[in-house]
Design a protein around this motif. Sequence first.
Motif, PDB file in Angstrom:
ATOM      1  N   PHE A   1       7.761   0.254   8.396  1.00  0.00           N
ATOM      2  CA  PHE A   1       7.107   1.778   8.163  1.00  0.00           C
ATOM      3  C   PHE A   1       7.112   2.455   9.652  1.00  0.00           C
ATOM      4  O   PHE A   1       6.389   2.084  10.545  1.00  0.00           O
ATOM      5  CB  PHE A   1       5.640   1.746   7.629  1.00  0.00           C
ATOM      6  N   LEU A   2       7.565   3.865   9.365  1.00  0.00           N
ATOM      7  CA  LEU A   2       7.561   4.623  10.958  1.00  0.00           C
ATOM      8  C   LEU A   2       6.605   5.788  10.523  1.00  0.00           C
ATOM      9  O   LEU A   2       6.967   6.536   9.675  1.00  0.00           O
ATOM     10  CB  LEU A   2       9.063   5.150  11.244  1.00  0.00           C
TER      11      LEU A   2
ATOM     12  N   THR B   1       0.864  -1.203  -0.132  1.00  0.00           N
ATOM     13  CA  THR B   1       0.017  -0.129  -0.050  1.00  0.00           C
ATOM     14  C   THR B   1       0.819   1.297  -0.124  1.00  0.00           C
ATOM     15  O   THR B   1       1.989   1.091   0.329  1.00  0.00           O
ATOM     16  CB  THR B   1      -1.154   0.022   1.203  1.00  0.00           C
ATOM     17  N   GLU B   2       0.276   2.364  -0.327  1.00  0.00           N
ATOM     18  CA  GLU B   2       0.935   3.578  -0.449  1.00  0.00           C
ATOM     19  C   GLU B   2       1.879   3.894   0.793  1.00  0.00           C
ATOM     20  O   GLU B   2       3.020   4.522   0.659  1.00  0.00           O
ATOM     21  CB  GLU B   2       0.216   4.803  -0.746  1.00  0.00           C
ATOM     22  N   ASP B   3       1.297   3.762   1.997  1.00  0.00           N
ATOM     23  CA  ASP B   3       2.105   3.903   3.025  1.00  0.00           C
ATOM     24  C   ASP B   3       2.400   2.876   4.028  1.00  0.00           C
ATOM     25  O   ASP B   3       2.764   3.125   5.395  1.00  0.00           O
ATOM     26  CB  ASP B   3       1.361   5.223   3.989  1.00  0.00           C
ATOM     27  N   GLY B   4       1.880   1.702   3.725  1.00  0.00           N
ATOM     28  CA  GLY B   4       2.275   0.695   4.378  1.00  0.00           C
ATOM     29  C   GLY B   4       1.544   0.442   5.704  1.00  0.00           C
ATOM     30  O   GLY B   4       1.605  -0.570   6.423  1.00  0.00           O
ATOM     31  N   PHE B   5       0.459   1.337   5.917  1.00  0.00           N
ATOM     32  CA  PHE B   5      -0.369   1.061   7.010  1.00  0.00           C
ATOM     33  C   PHE B   5      -1.833   1.702   6.705  1.00  0.00           C
ATOM     34  O   PHE B   5      -1.952   2.875   6.277  1.00  0.00           O
ATOM     35  CB  PHE B   5       0.369   2.041   8.111  1.00  0.00           C
ATOM     36  N   LYS B   6      -2.680   0.603   6.980  1.00  0.00           N
ATOM     37  CA  LYS B   6      -4.171   1.283   6.903  1.00  0.00           C
ATOM     38  C   LYS B   6      -5.092   1.681   7.992  1.00  0.00           C
ATOM     39  O   LYS B   6      -5.989   1.908   7.642  1.00  0.00           O
ATOM     40  CB  LYS B   6      -4.692  -0.005   5.640  1.00  0.00           C
ATOM     41  N   GLY B   7      -4.287   1.307   9.036  1.00  0.00           N
ATOM     42  CA  GLY B   7      -4.948   1.618  10.258  1.00  0.00           C
ATOM     43  C   GLY B   7      -5.846   0.327  10.685  1.00  0.00           C
ATOM     44  O   GLY B   7      -6.228   0.336  11.915  1.00  0.00           O
ATOM     45  N   ASN B   8      -5.571  -0.849  10.018  1.00  0.00           N
ATOM     46  CA  ASN B   8      -6.093  -2.167  10.474  1.00  0.00           C
ATOM     47  C   ASN B   8      -5.243  -3.167  10.887  1.00  0.00           C
ATOM     48  O   ASN B   8      -3.866  -2.797  10.778  1.00  0.00           O
ATOM     49  CB  ASN B   8      -7.199  -2.665   9.443  1.00  0.00           C
TER      50      ASN B   8
ATOM     51  N   ILE C   1       8.242   7.632   7.133  1.00  0.00           N
ATOM     52  CA  ILE C   1       9.406   6.976   6.841  1.00  0.00           C
ATOM     53  C   ILE C   1       9.343   5.301   6.724  1.00  0.00           C
ATOM     54  O   ILE C   1       9.023   4.652   7.304  1.00  0.00           O
ATOM     55  CB  ILE C   1      10.782   7.319   7.768  1.00  0.00           C
ATOM     56  N   ILE C   2      10.101   4.976   5.513  1.00  0.00           N
ATOM     57  CA  ILE C   2      10.534   3.511   5.264  1.00  0.00           C
ATOM     58  C   ILE C   2      11.901   3.171   5.509  1.00  0.00           C
ATOM     59  O   ILE C   2      12.742   4.017   5.321  1.00  0.00           O
ATOM     60  CB  ILE C   2      10.324   3.149   3.801  1.00  0.00           C
ATOM     61  N   VAL C   3      11.868   2.252   6.593  1.00  0.00           N
ATOM     62  CA  VAL C   3      13.450   1.884   7.017  1.00  0.00           C
ATOM     63  C   VAL C   3      13.727   0.671   6.706  1.00  0.00           C
ATOM     64  O   VAL C   3      12.983  -0.358   6.919  1.00  0.00           O
ATOM     65  CB  VAL C   3      13.236   2.268   8.592  1.00  0.00           C
ATOM     66  N   ASN C   4      14.862   0.269   6.324  1.00  0.00           N
ATOM     67  CA  ASN C   4      15.392  -0.865   6.067  1.00  0.00           C
ATOM     68  C   ASN C   4      16.732  -1.299   6.926  1.00  0.00           C
ATOM     69  O   ASN C   4      17.465  -0.512   7.175  1.00  0.00           O
ATOM     70  CB  ASN C   4      16.130  -1.138   4.772  1.00  0.00           C
ATOM     71  N   TYR C   5      16.510  -2.322   7.757  1.00  0.00           N
ATOM     72  CA  TYR C   5      17.574  -2.832   8.706  1.00  0.00           C
ATOM     73  C   TYR C   5      18.118  -4.006   8.304  1.00  0.00           C
ATOM     74  O   TYR C   5      17.319  -5.219   8.069  1.00  0.00           O
ATOM     75  CB  TYR C   5      17.094  -2.858  10.062  1.00  0.00           C
ATOM     76  N   LEU C   6      19.481  -4.177   8.274  1.00  0.00           N
ATOM     77  CA  LEU C   6      20.051  -5.551   7.385  1.00  0.00           C
ATOM     78  C   LEU C   6      21.283  -6.108   8.796  1.00  0.00           C
ATOM     79  O   LEU C   6      22.040  -5.011   8.799  1.00  0.00           O
ATOM     80  CB  LEU C   6      20.469  -5.471   6.119  1.00  0.00           C
TER      81      LEU C   6
END
Length: 461
Positions: free
Chosen positions: A93-94, A31-38, A101-106
């Motif tokens: 997604f933060l 989704t556009e922001d990674g969070f729909k609220g559900n 912000i989209i954050v990647n941690y490896l």
Amino acid sequence: MNELIVRLLSIELNDFKNVDYGKIEMPNSNTEDGFKGNSEILGIYGQNGSGKTAVIDALGFLKILMMGLPLPSDTASFIGNLSDKSTCAFKFFLQDNSKQIIVNYLFTISRDTDVGIEIEQEKISYSLIENGKWSRETDLINYSPRNEDVLFTPKYRFKSIISADKENKVSLNVAKVVAKKEGKSFIFSDEARGILEDGAGIDNAAFILHSLRYYAITDLFVIKNSHSGIIKLDFAIPFSVKHEKSGNFSIEDLVVSLCEPTIFDSDTFGIFKSIVEEMNLVLKSLVPGLTIFIKEHGPQVTRAGENGVRFELLSVRGDVRIPLKYESEGIKKMLSILNILIAMYNNPSICMAVDELDAGIFEYLLGELLGVIEESGKGQLIFTSHNLRPLEMIRKSSLVFTTTNPQNRYIRLTNVKSNNNLRDLYLRSINIGDQKEQVYAPTKEYDIRRAFRKAGRDLNG
């Protein structure tokens, strides 16, 4: 941080246990922001030894590293047998009141002859909303203890932190040595974290680092089989709980004996008592007529010399009270995780990962419970299961299946129509193999019978 929302978007494993490569995306990750609220549910299905538990283990490592704690002493055994190192990558997604912000941690772990395990690399990158669009992904910190020139890149960030205070270079080098010696994260270690946050100044670094650590400490719950193992032994129940103490949220397992009264210090007992009251509101809806009663045996000093309370737990149905020890394994399993289920249902930032969620729980109840969470919950629930009832209760996007191909371990079923029963479709895929990847290594009844007969002959000489 009350307005902070953190959501897991994806998990990617490379050479981790029996997964050469596998990637899982959460249902809302595209989704556009990674969070729909559900809420989001992710059920992982597959035959034994096919990579389900690897996902839970990887999330356990993620939690440990972002909390700044040392990895377990047996971590090297999680590296794939045909490789010297393993890489796990996670996307988040933060969001707070002012930013998304989209954050990647490896992180990459490798075998080390001196200390057993080495965190060979840690990398955090991110992108954020700018003028209504996501920006290009940018490295925040790319750390490797093997880098001789600078401790981490981008170089401009490292040089900026060093130039701000000459002592920072010494402190960061100390953090490097400690992280290697103890097998823990450099980025999230107590020795380096403050410097990296305070010296960042730009690029939202302080917000990202603080948010991820806060999430690991307060909102990420990983419940492994060892948790259920204690219940199976029938001597105690570890209650996974989230509670507020001294103004701070804490998560822990409160272990209550089933064989003799338990002693908690007065503060912990007060917290546990309120948690049981909260759990009873839900428990009697899940198992009609059932509640839990705390029978107090009076004050008693703890082993640490603190004032405490001695108590035991009883199961109550109508006028009948029996020790909780004599309830079914499924009831005990449900009680042990119920507080976190309640928190996950009500909090969009909580991610709860449970290995073998179905163990001992009646399949119809399990399906109903998952259906309610998916329909009206807020948080994220990741689980592995052998029980196929949830396949009939939750959306197809919420289900991932393991394959027999270690280089592509996780798939979603294809050619699924709206009127398909996903349980029947999965069983058909097992039997006739109509997916791009094989989801089950076939067994033959004849071979099984023959093996049993041969073993019996060998046993009897």
